[in-house]
Write a protein that holds these residues in place. Structure first.
Motif: not given
Ligand SMILES: [Mg+2]
Length: 336
Positions: A49-66
């Motif tokens: 979940i955005e802002k709980v497990h990742f931040r769009r302004d920090w993490h590359p989208p590929e990292w979030v998907g992986r």
């Protein structure tokens, strides 16, 4: 079905790898999977979940998907299982660029390819705000052989794969560089300062190690390290009804990038997103399994004398024994 959604599903269908267990994947009401005879089915589900497990302004989208699929595969690994298929449900707000979604899928599907796990279905929807991804991974183990958290007995060795604290150290470094670049850009406009400040990597889910441990009957209890050693060791203790004692000096700490120093003990003890395996064994375990380092970090104890439901984990730091409190990484609560 809106055009964008149809296009997204077509894209997933085109890119998703084939799998041996898949009789029918995307394109029907259900996926049809064939589990080998004499096997139990494993199912794990996990939110990103955005802002709980990742931040769009920090993490590359590929990292979030992986990361999304890593968590599912790592849970299957922690049972000693073989991943068979993955399912993704993705809800994205209207203001999230299509490019973000494409790059997210690229990260997820690259890992799916590496592990030959088909993305066999899922759902897409528009969310009110932000991004929510839910991954389901289905796997299998020989019947009755799944390695549970509850199998540890007092007097066994406690082992961990790989090195710990690397992801937490990366995240801390990324947060620091992001804050600095934000401060700089408030003072003066510097377009160059907006780029990502550091590399964010993730370890491979330890599927091969988990399967070898199962085949050789080496692990009595196992869990994957997603929330941090102190928290996840607590789960094994709780489920097995044992205590534990670990040695600070024995914990394999990750290296900090190319610098010749190791991450702080705190990050190795409490940092999340390591996806290494933590297991107990009454036997002697080889120092390397499937090319991955395996380290003995302590032993299980009798839990007698402790209040019920409370398990004690002791840690030896510089020869002084103290109790270790579970302090798993709380992603963006209080440390962002
Ligand atoms: Mg797990």
């Amino acid at each position: 079905m809106p055009f964008a959604e149809k296009k997204l599903i077509e894209r997933i269908r085109r890119l998703a790898p084939e799998g041996r267990s898949l009789v029918k994947g995307i394109g029907d009401d259900c996926a049809v999977l064939r589990v080998p005879p004499g096997h139990d089915l494993l199912v794990t589900t996990d939110f990103t979940i955005e802002k709980v497990h990742f931040r769009r302004d920090w993490h590359p989208p590929e990292w979030v998907g992986r990361r999304c699929l890593t968590r599912g595969l790592s849970d299957i690994a922690a049972m000693g299982g073989e991943p068979r298929a993955a399912f993704l449900s993705l809800a994205v707000a209207g203001d999230v660029p299509q490019k973000w979604v494409n790059r997210f899928l690229k990260g997820l599907l690259t890992l799916a390819q590496e592990f030959k796990v088909p993305l066999a279905g899922g759902d897409t929807a528009q969310s009110i705000t932000g991004i929510q991804a839910d991954i389901v991974v289905v796997g299998s183990v020989p019947r009755g052989k799944a390695i549970l958290r509850s199998g540890a007995k007092p007097g066994e060795g406690i082992y961990v794969t790989g090195e710990l604290g690397g992801s937490a150290a990366n995240l801390a470094r990324l947060a620091k560089s992001k804050r600095e670049s934000q401060r700089r850009s408030q003072r003066e406009f510097q377009p160059g300062s907006q780029r990502a400040g550091g590399k964010v990597s993730l370890p491979e889910p330890r599927v091969a190690v988990g399967q070898i441990l199962l085949r050789r009957g080496l692990a009595s209890a196992m869990i994957d390290l997603s929330d941090g050693l102190s928290t996840d060791l607590g789960h094994i203790c709780q489920e097995s009804g044992v205590g534990a004692e670990i040695e600070a000096d024995a914990i394999p700490r990750a290296w900090l990038g190319t610098e010749k120093n190791k991450v702080a003990l705190d990050l190795a003890l409490h940092g999340g997103d390591d996806y290494e395996l933590l297991f107990t064994s009454p036997l002697s375990v080889p120092p390397k399994i499937a090319g991955v380092r395996v380290t003995r970090i302590g032993r299980t104890l009798r839990s007698s004398g402790m209040r019920s439901g409370v398990t004690l984990i002791g840690i030896d730091i510089d020869g002084k024994r103290q109790s270790l409190k579970a302090a798993g990484w709380e992603h963006f609560k209080g440390n962002s």
